[in-house]
Design an enzyme around this catalytic site. Structure first.
Site, PDB file in Angstrom:
ATOM      1  N   HIS A 142      36.203 -15.617  -6.272  1.00 37.98           N
ATOM      2  CA  HIS A 142      36.707 -14.244  -6.358  1.00 37.98           C
ATOM      3  C   HIS A 142      36.187 -13.534  -5.107  1.00 37.98           C
ATOM      4  O   HIS A 142      34.992 -13.225  -5.017  1.00 37.98           O
ATOM      5  CB  HIS A 142      36.192 -13.578  -7.625  1.00 37.98           C
ATOM      6  N   ASP A 265      46.038 -14.774 -13.741  1.00 39.58           N
ATOM      7  CA  ASP A 265      44.759 -14.119 -14.022  1.00 39.58           C
ATOM      8  C   ASP A 265      44.843 -13.398 -15.360  1.00 39.58           C
ATOM      9  O   ASP A 265      44.449 -12.237 -15.506  1.00 39.58           O
ATOM     10  CB  ASP A 265      44.356 -13.154 -12.905  1.00 39.58           C
TER      11      ASP A 265
END
Length: 401
Positions: A142, A265
């Protein structure tokens, strides 16, 4: 039903290899009120997905081999979806990665910026990348620099989310990760990138770094989302939705075939959690049941071709997860059947996910998932999007009739 079996369907239905999503949050354990393996599986099948990569930020987080084994065992009882399990970034000695890999971890991550900051910053990342390269386990990153995020001192509210976690944080992280990959040769995947500049940096590096982009970063700007969402927290996601110009540039890269993987996601939360003030509202958008209809609508409306969509949500993600799913002679079929003439508006209240809200509520799409076949069996029927005769045809074919 084996792939290669003859199956005649009416012209509006299209038989495709089952979709694959490398980035979902099925929650479970102490967060099962948000989502669990069963409801997550139902959401995946309703979205046409037969395989997923599940993130480790559960409660407790999957950061020990014992918890990893427990999760794999419990999910094995609750779902027959193809699942790759990721292992949480270890807070201390990264030598645990070898045992994690031996016990079923497919990758490390997603490594969150808050973890990097808490565990030692750049020194921690360097040790993690060095050990992951030695062990041979990929890292899912991330990419937001936590130091840059913490430098922000302006207003803190939903309208400023894009500034609080600004583009500079992503670009600095991408630059740093490229250096680490060059140094150690670690296999890295950067997830949910939001900036065309990030993609350009990766390409110019010449390194074997994979990445994905989400539908919400391509189809929603922060301004548009806040204008249409029922609650501003429905638009809060990390990294943030960007401005309209950036969104358009990112979407253009996708339609040109320059985005290799699209991941949802899928990050479900309880609706009451999205009622909290800005700093307390959890980030995340529900995506498993909207991703394919949104992207396939781009194809139906002539913005891109079907091959571009399928490479992004099936071929490349399946390769990333090392899974043989889809249409192959002699294999049980993992297939998705779509109705190409099913114009409708997205209705979150119909979601199979426990999280029945979405910033895409009311978006008009031209395609619906009519049915999903998993391990050669009819696992999902899209009520209202497939007729009874076609369902019977599928059932007969699956039974060898």
């Amino acid at each position: 039903m084996e792939a290669g079996s003859k199956l005649e369907l009416p012209s509006q239905y299209l038989l495709l290899p089952g979709f694959v999503d490398i980035h979902v949050h099925f929650r479970d354990f102490e967060l099962s009120y948000k989502e669990d393996a069963v409801s997550g599986t139902q959401a995946a099948l309703a979205g046409g997905y037969v395989a997923v990569g599940d993130m480790p930020n559960t409660k407790p987080p999957i950061k020990t081999v014992e918890l990893l084994r427990r999760k794999i065992e419990e999910f094995g009882r609750k779902t027959n979806l193809h699942i790759r399990h990721y292992f949480g970034a270890p807070p201390q000695d990264p030598s645990i990665l070898k045992d994690a890999l031996i016990n079923g971890a497919y990758a490390v991550g997603e490594v969150l910026p808050e973890e990097v900051l808490d565990y030692g910053g750049d020194q921690y990342l360097e040790a993690l990348f060095r050990e992951a390269a030695r062990v041979g386990i990929p890292i899912v990153m991330h990419c937001e620099d936590p130091v840059i995020i913490n430098q922000y001192s302006g207003p803190r509210d939903f309208e400023h989310h894009n500034a609080i976690r600004g583009p500079r944080a992503e670009l600095a992280c991408v630059h740093n990760i490229i250096k680490l990959v060059y140094r150690y040769g670690t296999k890295v995947h950067m997830t949910h990138l939001t900036l065309p500049q990030s993609i350009s940096m990766i390409r110019l590096s010449g390194l074997d770094i994979t990445f994905d982009v989400t539908p919400h970063h391509m189809l929603l700007s922060q301004e548009e989302c806040l204008a249409r969402a029922e609650k501003p927290a429905y638009c809060k996601v990390n990294p943030p939705l960007r401005d309209e110009t950036t969104r358009r540039e990112l979407l253009t890269m996708f339609v040109r075939g320059e985005v290799p993987i699209v991941a949802s996601d899928h990050a479900p939360h309880a609706d009451w959690e999205k009622d909290r003030p800005y700093d307390e509202a959890p980030p995340g958008i529900v995506g498993l049941e909207t991703t394919a209809p949104l992207l396939l609508t781009l194809w139906r409306r002539g913005f891109t071709d079907l091959g571009t969509v399928m490479r992004a949500i099936q071929e490349r993600p399946a390769k990333f997860l090392g899974l043989n799913v889809g249409i192959r002679q002699g294999f049980c079929a993992d297939l998705t059947i779509i109705n190409t003439k099913a114009r409708h508006r997205i209705e979150p209240e119909r979601f199979r996910s426990k999280a029945k809200f979405s910033p895409f509520k009311g978006f008009e799409v031209d395609v619906a998932v009519a049915a999903t076949i998993l391990h050669g069996k009819l696992a999902y029927i899209g009520e209202g999007y497939i007729d009874e005769t076609t369902v019977k045809t599928l059932e007969n074919a699956l039974q060898g009739g």
